[in-house]
Design an enzyme around this catalytic site. Structure first.
Site, PDB file in Angstrom:
ATOM      1  N   HIS A 163      36.989  55.407  29.831  1.00 15.03           N
ATOM      2  CA  HIS A 163      35.538  55.608  29.818  1.00 15.03           C
ATOM      3  C   HIS A 163      34.883  54.991  31.053  1.00 15.03           C
ATOM      4  CE1 HIS A 163      32.114  57.203  27.865  1.00 15.03           C
ATOM      5  NE2 HIS A 163      32.453  56.928  26.620  1.00 15.03           N
ATOM      6  N   ASP A 391      42.610  76.376  27.550  1.00 13.54           N
ATOM      7  CA  ASP A 391      43.696  77.334  27.334  1.00 13.54           C
ATOM      8  C   ASP A 391      44.668  77.235  28.510  1.00 13.54           C
ATOM      9  OD1 ASP A 391      45.373  79.496  27.050  1.00 13.54           O
ATOM     10  OD2 ASP A 391      43.798  81.016  27.068  1.00 13.54           O
TER      11      ASP A 391
END
Length: 458
Positions: A163, A391
Site C-alpha cells: 500500500h 483476463d
C-alpha cells in the site's frame, strides 16, 4: 477429505525484461512518492483471482512460462514496482525485482471453492494480508505473486500489493496491463501505459514529514484486537431494497455502495452496543479515488495512492438516541463524499497544499483528543466495477477473493467486490471477533446479507 497442502515448487525474482534493460538507464533517477504514499503505513493488500481451465488443449508449462515472461515485459513499463523505497521519499533500485512463487495443490479448484472456508485463502497469497510490517520498509518488495496450479489445470493468481505505492486504481491499471500483455493485446497494453510522475508533481513529498503524523496514521490503521474476516453476499434484490430504504429528499438516488456502507455501519455499531448502554461515537472512513474529482481530472493511469478517506461521524450523545435510520446515516456519508470536491482538493496541491494537509491532520489529532472515548472507526473501500477484466487469455476470473484473515493488529475494514454473476455485491468484513459474532446472528442483518454462500451460486 480435500488435500489442501500447497507445495511451493519454485521461487523466482522477476525483473524488467532483459531486452529492455538499456531503456531503463534514462530512468535511473529515483521515482518520487507523493505525500499520500508517505502517510500510509507499510502493509500488503491481497487480491486473489481464480480461473478454471476447461480447454483440453491447454498447455500448462507453456502458459506458466509465458505468464512470467509477460510480467517481466509489463515491469519494463511499470519499473518502479520492481524497485524498493528509500527513506519513505522515493523508489529506486529498479532492478531489485519482485518475488514470484509457483505452487501446486493436489485438489480441484472447485473442491476448494466448495469448502467455503475463506480462512484457507491466505495459503494462496505470497504474503500475509494487512500485517503491520516491522521489517525495514526499504528492504520490502512493492508487489509479490503466487501462481497456484490445481489438479486438472485450474489456476489461481494471488497478489500482495504494498500500500506504499498501490491504491485500488493503481492495482487495476497494472493488472489489466499485465493481462493484456499476456494475451498479446498490444493495443490495449500501449493505451494503459502508466503515468509515473503526476501524483508526485501534484502532491509532492515532504522532506521533513513530522513523526507525529506518521504515528497518528499508524494508530488509525492498526489496533491490537482479535479480528476475524467474514464474507457476506448481497443479491440484487437485497441491494435494491436497501437503496429504497436509504433514499431521502436530500439523497433521492443513493448508490449501491453508499446503501451497503450505511447498512453495515448501522449493524456494526448496533453489535458494538449490544447488551450495554455504550454511547460511544462511531466514524466511517470511505476511500475515495481523487483522480476524476480533481480539476482538470488526473488520468486513470496515474500511479500512487491518489485517494482520500471521506470521513463522517455519528455521535449518539449529540442526539440522545442510539438507533439510526438508514437514510440519516446515508445523508451523513453523502455529505462527506460531496466535501471532496475539486475546490477542496485543489487546495491540497503543491507546497501550499502540503501545509493544508498538515492542518487537516492537526484537526484530526485534536478531534481524537476531544472525543472520549475515542470513536469506533469503520473503514470501507470499493473494488466495484474494476478488476473484472483481468483476463490473461483464459477468460475473465470465475471468482475474485480477498483474504482469509488479517494480521493481529489492524482496523475494522470492509471491501466491496462484484459478484461475477447476478449483479450482486460481496462484502468482505473484518471486525473484532466478539462484535462479529453478534452481528452475524442479527436477524435484521441476515434479512439482507447471506453469510458466505456457495461461490458456485454467486
Amino acid at each position: 477429505m480435500v488435500d489442501m497442502e500447497i507445495n511451493i515448487v519454485s521461487r523466482d525474482t522477476i525483473k524488467p525484461a532483459a531486452a529492455a534493460t538499456s531503456s531503463l538507464h534514462p530512468h535511473q533517477k529515483p521515482c518520487n512518492l507523493c505525500i499520500f504514499d508517505q502517510l500510509i503505513p507499510t502493509t500488503y493488500v491481497p487480491m486473489l483471482f481464480f480461473y478454471p481451465i476447461i480447454d483440453p488443449n491447454f498447455n500448462l508449462p507453456q502458459t506458466l512460462a509465458h505468464l512470467k515472461n509477460s510480467l517481466s515485459h509489463t515491469l519494463t513499463q511499470y519499473y518502479p514496482f520492481s524497485g524498493r523505497t528509500k527513506d519513505n521519499l522515493y523508489i529506486h533500485d529498479f532492478d531489485a525485482g519482485v518475488p514470484y512463487l509457483e505452487a501446486r495443490v493436489e485438489c480441484r479448484m472447485f473442491e476448494v471453492l466448495e469448502l467455503q472456508e475463506i480462512e484457507l485463502l491466505n495459503r494462496f497469497l505470497p504474503f500475509h494480508p494487512f500485517c503491520k510490517e516491522t521489517e525495514s520498509p526499504d528492504l520490502l518488495p512493492l508487489v509479490a505473486f503466487q501462481v497456484t496450479v490445481f489438479a486438472c489445470g485450474g489456476i489461481s493468481i494471488g497478489i500482495s500489493l504494498s500500500h506504499k505505492i498501490f491504491d485500488t486504481q493503481t492495482a487495476n491499471i497494472f493488472l489489466k496491463s499485465w493481462a493484456s500483455v499476456s494475451r498479446r493485446d498490444h493495443e490495449e497494453a500501449i493505451t494503459s501505459n502508466p503515468n509515473l510522475c503526476q501524483a508526485s508533481l501534484t502532491f509532492p513529498v515532504s522532506d521533513n514529514l513530522p513523526q507525529k503524523y506518521l504515528a497518528f496514521m499508524e494508530s488509525m490503521w492498526f489496533e491490537e484486537k482479535k479480528y476475524v474476516t467474514r464474507r457476506f453476499v448481497f443479491d440484487a434484490k437485497a441491494i435494491a431494497t436497501l437503496r429504497e430504504k436509504a433514499k431521502s429528499e436530500l439523497v433521492p438516488n443513493p448508490t449501491r455502495v453508499e446503501a451497503l456502507t450505511c447498512f453495515l455501519w448501522k449493524h456494526a455499531t448496533s453489535a458494538s452496543r449490544h447488551g450495554g448502554t455504550s454511547r460511544r461515537a462511531s466514524a466511517v472512513a470511505h476511500a475515495v479515488n481523487l483522480r476524476r474529482r480533481l480539476k482538470p481530472p488526473m488520468p486513470d493511469n496515474a500511479i500512487g495512492n491518489l485517494f482520500l478517506w471521506a470521513t463522517t461521524i455519528y455521535n449518539p450523545s449529540d442526539t440522545g438516541e442510539t438507533t439510526d435510520e438508514l437514510c440519516d446515516l446515508l445523508q451523513l456519508l453523502h455529505e462527506s463524499f460531496n466535501g471532496l470536491d475539486h475546490d477542496s482538493l485543489d487546495a491540497l496541491r503543491g507546497e501550499d497544499g502540503r501545509r493544508a494537509i498538515f492542518e487537516y491532520l492537526d484537526q484530526l489529532l485534536e478531534w481524537m483528543e476531544i472525543l472520549d472515548p475515542t470513536p469506533e472507526i469503520y473503514a470501507f473501500t470499493s473494488w466495484i466495477n474494476i478488476l473484472d477484466e483481468v483476463d490473461f487469455g483464459w477468460g475473465k476470473p470465475f471468482w475474485i477473493g480477498v483474504m482469509g484473515k488479517v494480521g493481529h493488529a489492524f482496523r475494522n475494514l470492509t471491501v466491496f467486490v462484484n459478484t461475477q454473476r447476478g449483479n450482486g455485491i460481496e462484502a468482505w468484513v473484518t471486525m473484532d471477533e466478539k462484535q462479529m459474532s453478534i452481528m452475524e446472528k442479527d436477524p435484521q442483518f441476515l434479512a439482507f446479507a447471506s453469510p458466505n454462500p456457495r461461490i458456485m451460486n454467486v
